[in-house]
Design a protein around this motif. Structure first.
Motif, PDB file in Angstrom:
ATOM      1  N   VAL A 101       0.930  -1.103  -0.021  1.00 39.68           N
ATOM      2  CA  VAL A 101      -0.051   0.050  -0.060  1.00 39.68           C
ATOM      3  C   VAL A 101       0.878   1.283   0.203  1.00 39.68           C
ATOM      4  CG1 VAL A 101      -1.946  -1.253   1.272  1.00 39.68           C
ATOM      5  CG2 VAL A 101      -0.215   0.167   2.501  1.00 39.68           C
ATOM      6  N   GLY A 102       2.126   1.140   0.304  1.00 39.77           N
ATOM      7  CA  GLY A 102       3.160   2.268   0.276  1.00 39.77           C
ATOM      8  C   GLY A 102       2.582   3.197  -0.796  1.00 39.77           C
ATOM      9  N   ASP A 103       2.765   2.673  -2.226  1.00 42.14           N
ATOM     10  CA  ASP A 103       2.463   3.782  -3.277  1.00 42.14           C
ATOM     11  C   ASP A 103       1.205   4.618  -3.244  1.00 42.14           C
ATOM     12  OD1 ASP A 103       4.904   2.934  -4.143  1.00 42.14           O
ATOM     13  OD2 ASP A 103       4.002   1.603  -5.783  1.00 42.14           O
ATOM     14  N   ARG A 104       0.194   3.809  -2.752  1.00 48.46           N
ATOM     15  CA  ARG A 104      -1.357   4.189  -2.674  1.00 48.46           C
ATOM     16  C   ARG A 104      -1.569   4.984  -1.472  1.00 48.46           C
ATOM     17  NH1 ARG A 104      -4.788  -0.810  -3.157  1.00 48.46           N
ATOM     18  NH2 ARG A 104      -2.716  -1.600  -2.245  1.00 48.46           N
ATOM     19  N   GLY A 108      -0.582   5.805   5.434  1.00 46.50           N
ATOM     20  CA  GLY A 108      -1.333   4.576   6.131  1.00 46.50           C
ATOM     21  C   GLY A 108      -2.473   5.127   6.667  1.00 46.50           C
ATOM     22  N   ARG A 109      -3.362   5.931   5.794  1.00 43.99           N
ATOM     23  CA  ARG A 109      -4.707   6.388   6.094  1.00 43.99           C
ATOM     24  C   ARG A 109      -5.717   5.574   6.548  1.00 43.99           C
ATOM     25  NH1 ARG A 109      -4.974  11.902   5.928  1.00 43.99           N
ATOM     26  NH2 ARG A 109      -3.213  12.900   4.718  1.00 43.99           N
ATOM     27  N   PHE A 110      -5.542   4.251   5.572  1.00 45.76           N
ATOM     28  CA  PHE A 110      -6.732   3.338   5.865  1.00 45.76           C
ATOM     29  C   PHE A 110      -6.752   2.761   7.352  1.00 45.76           C
ATOM     30  CE2 PHE A 110      -3.321   0.340   4.858  1.00 45.76           C
ATOM     31  CZ  PHE A 110      -3.819  -1.037   5.463  1.00 45.76           C
ATOM     32  N   PHE A 111      -5.572   2.828   8.014  1.00 46.57           N
ATOM     33  CA  PHE A 111      -5.413   2.246   9.398  1.00 46.57           C
ATOM     34  C   PHE A 111      -6.485   2.732  10.341  1.00 46.57           C
ATOM     35  CE2 PHE A 111      -0.568   2.215   9.109  1.00 46.57           C
ATOM     36  CZ  PHE A 111      -0.660   0.869   8.507  1.00 46.57           C
ATOM     37  N   ASP A 112      -6.821   4.210   9.987  1.00 44.81           N
ATOM     38  CA  ASP A 112      -7.957   4.816  10.606  1.00 44.81           C
ATOM     39  C   ASP A 112      -9.384   4.054  10.763  1.00 44.81           C
ATOM     40  OD1 ASP A 112      -6.056   6.745  11.183  1.00 44.81           O
ATOM     41  OD2 ASP A 112      -7.101   8.366   9.743  1.00 44.81           O
ATOM     42  N   GLN A 113      -9.431   3.458   9.591  1.00 46.64           N
ATOM     43  CA  GLN A 113     -10.829   2.760   9.411  1.00 46.64           C
ATOM     44  C   GLN A 113     -10.928   1.304  10.273  1.00 46.64           C
ATOM     45  OE1 GLN A 113     -10.638   3.709   4.903  1.00 46.64           O
ATOM     46  NE2 GLN A 113     -12.822   3.289   5.517  1.00 46.64           N
ATOM     47  N   ILE A 114      -9.711   0.825  10.742  1.00 46.95           N
ATOM     48  CA  ILE A 114      -9.804  -0.317  11.454  1.00 46.95           C
ATOM     49  C   ILE A 114     -10.096  -0.273  12.890  1.00 46.95           C
ATOM     50  CG2 ILE A 114      -8.280  -2.556  11.690  1.00 46.95           C
ATOM     51  CD1 ILE A 114      -6.724  -1.926   9.367  1.00 46.95           C
ATOM     52  N   TYR A 174      -4.303  -6.218   6.756  1.00 50.07           N
ATOM     53  CA  TYR A 174      -4.462  -5.947   5.136  1.00 50.07           C
ATOM     54  C   TYR A 174      -5.530  -6.801   4.559  1.00 50.07           C
ATOM     55  CZ  TYR A 174      -3.455  -5.488   0.252  1.00 50.07           C
ATOM     56  OH  TYR A 174      -3.489  -5.437  -1.068  1.00 50.07           O
ATOM     57  N   ASP A 175      -5.566  -8.002   4.662  1.00 43.13           N
ATOM     58  CA  ASP A 175      -6.689  -8.951   4.332  1.00 43.13           C
ATOM     59  C   ASP A 175      -7.977  -8.534   4.809  1.00 43.13           C
ATOM     60  OD1 ASP A 175      -4.567 -10.493   3.182  1.00 43.13           O
ATOM     61  OD2 ASP A 175      -5.119 -12.022   4.598  1.00 43.13           O
ATOM     62  N   TYR A 176      -8.183  -7.949   5.933  1.00 45.12           N
ATOM     63  CA  TYR A 176      -9.254  -7.617   6.522  1.00 45.12           C
ATOM     64  C   TYR A 176      -9.751  -6.281   5.994  1.00 45.12           C
ATOM     65  CZ  TYR A 176     -12.219  -5.203   9.899  1.00 45.12           C
ATOM     66  OH  TYR A 176     -13.399  -4.488  10.460  1.00 45.12           O
ATOM     67  N   ALA A 177      -8.853  -5.380   5.685  1.00 52.67           N
ATOM     68  CA  ALA A 177      -9.298  -4.065   4.908  1.00 52.67           C
ATOM     69  C   ALA A 177      -9.465  -3.908   3.568  1.00 52.67           C
ATOM     70  CB  ALA A 177      -7.837  -2.990   5.266  1.00 52.67           C
ATOM     71  N   VAL A 178      -8.824  -5.296   2.844  1.00 50.03           N
ATOM     72  CA  VAL A 178      -9.494  -5.347   1.567  1.00 50.03           C
ATOM     73  C   VAL A 178     -10.845  -5.932   1.524  1.00 50.03           C
ATOM     74  CG1 VAL A 178      -8.832  -7.030  -0.408  1.00 50.03           C
ATOM     75  CG2 VAL A 178      -7.147  -5.583   0.957  1.00 50.03           C
ATOM     76  N   MET A 180     -13.109  -5.549   3.770  1.00 42.24           N
ATOM     77  CA  MET A 180     -13.919  -4.499   3.994  1.00 42.24           C
ATOM     78  C   MET A 180     -14.110  -3.468   3.177  1.00 42.24           C
ATOM     79  SD  MET A 180     -15.234  -5.639   6.993  1.00 42.24           S
ATOM     80  CE  MET A 180     -16.046  -4.251   7.792  1.00 42.24           C
ATOM     81  N   GLY A 181     -13.330  -3.528   2.078  1.00 39.33           N
ATOM     82  CA  GLY A 181     -13.370  -2.348   1.108  1.00 39.33           C
ATOM     83  C   GLY A 181     -12.626  -0.982   1.703  1.00 39.33           C
ATOM     84  N   TYR A 182     -11.800  -1.018   2.663  1.00 37.44           N
ATOM     85  CA  TYR A 182     -11.150   0.053   3.306  1.00 37.44           C
ATOM     86  C   TYR A 182     -10.112   0.655   2.158  1.00 37.44           C
ATOM     87  CZ  TYR A 182     -13.530  -1.033   7.345  1.00 37.44           C
ATOM     88  OH  TYR A 182     -14.390  -1.182   8.647  1.00 37.44           O
ATOM     89  N   ILE A 183      -9.507  -0.572   1.443  1.00 32.24           N
ATOM     90  CA  ILE A 183      -8.608  -0.551   0.421  1.00 32.24           C
ATOM     91  C   ILE A 183      -8.646  -1.570  -0.581  1.00 32.24           C
ATOM     92  CG2 ILE A 183      -6.711  -1.771   1.633  1.00 32.24           C
ATOM     93  CD1 ILE A 183      -4.877   0.740   0.856  1.00 32.24           C
ATOM     94  N   LYS A 184      -8.274  -1.104  -1.793  1.00 37.11           N
ATOM     95  CA  LYS A 184      -8.397  -1.975  -2.772  1.00 37.11           C
ATOM     96  C   LYS A 184      -7.231  -3.093  -2.849  1.00 37.11           C
ATOM     97  CE  LYS A 184     -11.501  -0.363  -6.288  1.00 37.11           C
ATOM     98  NZ  LYS A 184     -11.688   0.828  -5.708  1.00 37.11           N
ATOM     99  N   LYS A 185      -7.158  -4.100  -3.361  1.00 35.81           N
ATOM    100  CA  LYS A 185      -6.371  -5.182  -3.362  1.00 35.81           C
ATOM    101  C   LYS A 185      -5.144  -5.041  -4.369  1.00 35.81           C
ATOM    102  CE  LYS A 185      -5.094 -10.228  -3.241  1.00 35.81           C
ATOM    103  NZ  LYS A 185      -4.654 -10.163  -1.789  1.00 35.81           N
ATOM    104  N   ASN A 186      -3.805  -4.804  -4.187  1.00 42.70           N
ATOM    105  CA  ASN A 186      -2.959  -4.709  -5.178  1.00 42.70           C
ATOM    106  C   ASN A 186      -3.060  -5.284  -6.484  1.00 42.70           C
ATOM    107  OD1 ASN A 186      -0.695  -3.241  -6.120  1.00 42.70           O
ATOM    108  ND2 ASN A 186       0.667  -3.786  -4.323  1.00 42.70           N
ATOM    109  N   PRO A 187      -3.313  -4.424  -7.422  1.00 39.29           N
ATOM    110  CA  PRO A 187      -3.579  -5.301  -8.857  1.00 39.29           C
ATOM    111  C   PRO A 187      -2.237  -6.139  -9.284  1.00 39.29           C
ATOM    112  CG  PRO A 187      -3.597  -2.797  -9.256  1.00 39.29           C
ATOM    113  CD  PRO A 187      -3.299  -3.132  -7.650  1.00 39.29           C
ATOM    114  N   GLU A 188      -1.376  -5.704  -9.232  1.00 39.80           N
ATOM    115  CA  GLU A 188       0.154  -6.143  -9.517  1.00 39.80           C
ATOM    116  C   GLU A 188       0.130  -6.763 -11.153  1.00 39.80           C
ATOM    117  OE1 GLU A 188       3.510  -7.046  -7.072  1.00 39.80           O
ATOM    118  OE2 GLU A 188       1.453  -7.731  -5.998  1.00 39.80           O
TER     119      GLU A 188
END
Lengths: 188, 86
Positions: A101-104, A108-114, A174-178, A180-188
Motif C-alpha cells: 500500500v505504500g504507493d497508494r 497509512g490512512r486506511f488504518f484509521d478505519q480499522i 491488510y486482508d481484513y481491510a481489503v 471490508m473495502g477500506y483499500i483495494k487489493k494491489n492489482p500487480e
C-alpha cells in the motif's frame, strides 16, 4: 528493621497498583477472556503482595509483576487448544504492508478505519509466544531487555519474534481491510 | 575519518524495527539516521512503519482494568490478605 503489614500494604498499594492496567491488558491477551483475565490479575497481585519482601526496591517493579503474572498464567491458567485458529507465521514472513500500500497510501490512512476490536482479534490469533512479545513491546512499550527477562528468552529471540509478529499482523489486517473495502487489493 | 560510507537501503531497512523501537545505539544508530535523512524512499518506509506501530498501540491500549477488578483487588488482596496473615 521489620516493616509492619500496614506499611507493606501501603507500599504495595502505592507502587504496584499503578501497574494494574498493564497487568490487565496483558492478562486479557494471554487468556482471551475478560473474566479469566480478572481472576489471573487478582491471583498474581495476591502472590506479589505475599512475596513483597522479595522485591528489591528500586529495581524494575513492572517487570517483576509481569513475571509473576506470566508464571501464574503458565501454571494455573493456560489451557491447551482453548483458542481459535492461529495465523500461519511462515506465510506472513515475507509480507510487507508497505510494499502493498505504500504507493497508494504512504501515510497509512486506511488504518484509521480499522477498529479496536479487529486489531485485538488479529493479535489474539498470533501464537502465544509471539502474541505475548508483541503486547509487551508494542502495546506496553517495554524495551527488548525487559521482555527478554520476563519471557526468559535471549534478546535476539525477542527481536525475531517481534519482527514475525508484526509482519503477520500486517498481513492479517491488510486482508481484513481489503475484505471490508477500506483499500483495494494491489492489482500487480 | 569515517570507517565506511554509510549504509545502502537494504542494510538500512534491516535495522528498521530496532531503530524505531529506540534499541539502536552508537554508530549504527547514527548511520541509519543519516541514511533516512538523505533517502526519500527509506524515509517514507520508516514513517509508514512508525505510523503502523502507533496505530497498533492506540488500538490495543484503549482498554483499562475495569472498576470492579480494582475494587476486588482492594478488598480481597489488600484488605483480606492482611487479616489472613495475622
Amino acid at each position: 528493621m521489620t516493616i509492619t503489614v500496614d506499611e507493606q500494604r501501603r507500599a504495595f498499594e502505592q507502587e504496584a497498583l499503578p501497574h494494574l492496567d498493564t497487568l490487565y491488558r496483558v492478562a486479557l491477551r494471554l487468556t482471551s477472556d475478560p473474566s479469566r483475565a480478572e481472576d489471573l490479575v487478582q491471583d498474581a497481585m495476591l502472590k506479589a503482595l505475599r512475596s513483597w519482601e522479595q522485591y528489591q526496591p528500586g529495581t524494575n517493579l513492572r517487570a517483576w509483576l509481569l513475571t509473576i503474572l506470566r508464571n501464574t498464567f503458565i501454571n494455573d491458567y493456560r489451557r491447551e487448544k482453548a483458542r481459535g485458529p492461529t495465523v500461519d507465521l511462515a506465510d506472513a514472513e515475507t509480507f510487507r504492508l508497505f510494499d502493498e500500500v505504500g504507493d497508494r497510501d504512504p501515510e497509512g490512512r486506511f488504518f484509521d478505519q480499522i477498529v479496536d476490536d479487529e486489531v485485538l482479534r488479529a493479535i489474539d490469533q498470533l501464537p502465544e509466544e509471539f502474541r505475548e512479545t508483541l503486547v509487551l513491546s508494542d502495546v506496553e512499550g517495554l524495551p527488548y531487555q525487559e521482555i527478554s527477562t520476563i519471557t526468559k528468552v535471549p534478546v535476539g529471540t525477542v527481536k525475531s519474534r517481534l519482527f514475525r509478529a508484526r509482519r503477520a499482523l500486517q498481513s492479517k489486517l491488510y486482508d481484513y481491510a481489503v475484505e471490508m473495502g477500506y483499500i483495494k487489493k494491489n492489482p500487480e | 575519518m569515517k570507517k565506511h560510507e554509510g549504509l545502502n537501503c537494504d542494510d538500512c531497512v534491516e535495522h528498521l524495527y530496532t531503530y524505531l523501537d529506540g534499541e539502536l545505539t552508537g554508530e549504527t544508530e547514527s548511520d541509519v539516521r543519516v541514511h533516512i535523512e538523505g533517502c526519500g524512499d527509506c524515509f517514507g518506509h520508516f514513517e509508514f512503519e512508525r505510523t503502523f506501530l502507533r496505530f497498533l498501540e492506540a488500538r490495543a491500549k484503549a482498554q483499562c482494568a475495569p472498576e470492579p477488578l480494582r475494587r476486588r483487588i482492594f478488598k480481597e488482596v489488600l484488605l483480606d490478605n492482611g487479616s489472613e496473615a495475622e
